[in-house]
Design an enzyme around this catalytic site. Structure first.
Site, short mmCIF file in Angstrom:
data_model
loop_
_atom_site.label_atom_id
_atom_site.label_comp_id
_atom_site.label_asym_id
_atom_site.label_seq_id
_atom_site.Cartn_x
_atom_site.Cartn_y
_atom_site.Cartn_z
CE LYS A 1 -4.35 -1.93 2.23
NZ LYS A 1 -5.39 -1.75 3.02
CE1 TYR B 1 -10.32 -2.98 0.28
CE2 TYR B 1 -8.45 -0.77 -0.87
CZ TYR B 1 -8.48 -2.00 -0.05
OH TYR B 1 -7.57 -2.52 0.43
CG PHE C 1 -13.50 2.22 7.12
CD1 PHE C 1 -13.02 1.46 6.51
CD2 PHE C 1 -14.64 1.26 7.70
CE1 PHE C 1 -12.65 0.41 5.77
CE2 PHE C 1 -14.50 0.05 7.39
CZ PHE C 1 -13.43 0.24 7.10
NE ARG D 1 -7.12 -12.29 4.29
CZ ARG D 1 -7.65 -10.98 4.98
NH1 ARG D 1 -8.35 -9.44 4.10
NH2 ARG D 1 -8.07 -10.58 5.90
NE ARG E 1 -2.56 -5.85 6.53
CZ ARG E 1 -4.17 -6.29 5.84
NH1 ARG E 1 -4.87 -6.85 7.25
NH2 ARG E 1 -4.96 -5.72 5.13
CG ASN F 1 -4.13 -1.81 6.80
OD1 ASN F 1 -3.48 -2.14 5.28
ND2 ASN F 1 -4.67 -3.02 6.60
CG HIS G 1 -5.37 -6.02 -0.33
ND1 HIS G 1 -6.47 -5.57 0.60
CD2 HIS G 1 -5.08 -6.27 -1.62
CE1 HIS G 1 -7.24 -6.69 -0.55
NE2 HIS G 1 -6.90 -6.96 -1.48
CD GLU H 1 -9.37 -8.11 -3.69
OE1 GLU H 1 -10.23 -7.65 -2.97
OE2 GLU H 1 -8.41 -8.59 -3.21
#
Ligand code: GDP
Length: 136
Positions: A9, A49, A57, A85, A102, A112, A115, A126
């Site tokens: 990110k 998203y 948010f 993950r 993270r 964070n 992704h 995605e």
């Protein structure tokens, strides 16, 4: 073999951490099948998203994701979706386990660092959102 979609990110790229994160990706045993540096537009971030459009948010999230370049990745490994993950850790860096990306590179629940797709259907959407077939 399985493929998943990952992002380094804008916070991590801006902080100069992309190289360290790519090294961790390699040492965790992933093969990088596709990779591109891209500064997302606000609309591209909103499309990505879209499932979160109703969340409070959403504005903050899409502002952040379009605030600078990110590294877009297709990662391959046995069980890549769950494995990535686990490598990233919990959404909130403060709650992420030691040794996770993270925990090491994130600074808040919004910023964070990484992704990762959360299921096979999400990974398919995605990967298709950002990569053309011939790039994979
Ligand atoms: P993930 O699958 O672990 O990335 O988590 P989610 O799907 O729940 O949320 C997507 C992304 O939205 C997260 O990675 C965060 O960057 C962001 N996010 C989640 N909760 C919050 C929040 O309370 N505030 C902000 N600013 N961003 C959030």
């Amino acid at each position: 073999m399985e493929r998943t979609f990952a992002i380094i990110k804008p916070d991590a790229v801006k902080a100069g951490k992309a190289g360290q994160i790519l090294a961790r990706i390699a040492s965790a045993g992933f093969t990088v099948r596709a990779m591109r540096l891209q500064h997302l537009s606000r609309r591209e971030a909103e499309g990505f998203y879209a499932v979160h459009a109703a969340r409070p948010f959403f504005g903050e999230l899409t502002d952040f994701m379009s605030s600078g370049p990110c590294v877009l990745l297709c990662l391959e490994a046995p069980g890549a979706i769950l494995k990535w993950r686990d490598t990233m850790g919990a959404t909130d860096p403060a709650k992420a386990a030691e040794g996770t990306l993270r925990r090491d590179f994130g600074t808040s629940i919004g910023n964070n660092a990484t992704h990762g797709s959360d299921a096979p259907e999400t990974a398919a959407f995605e990967l298709g959102y950002f990569f053309r077939g011939m790039e994979l």
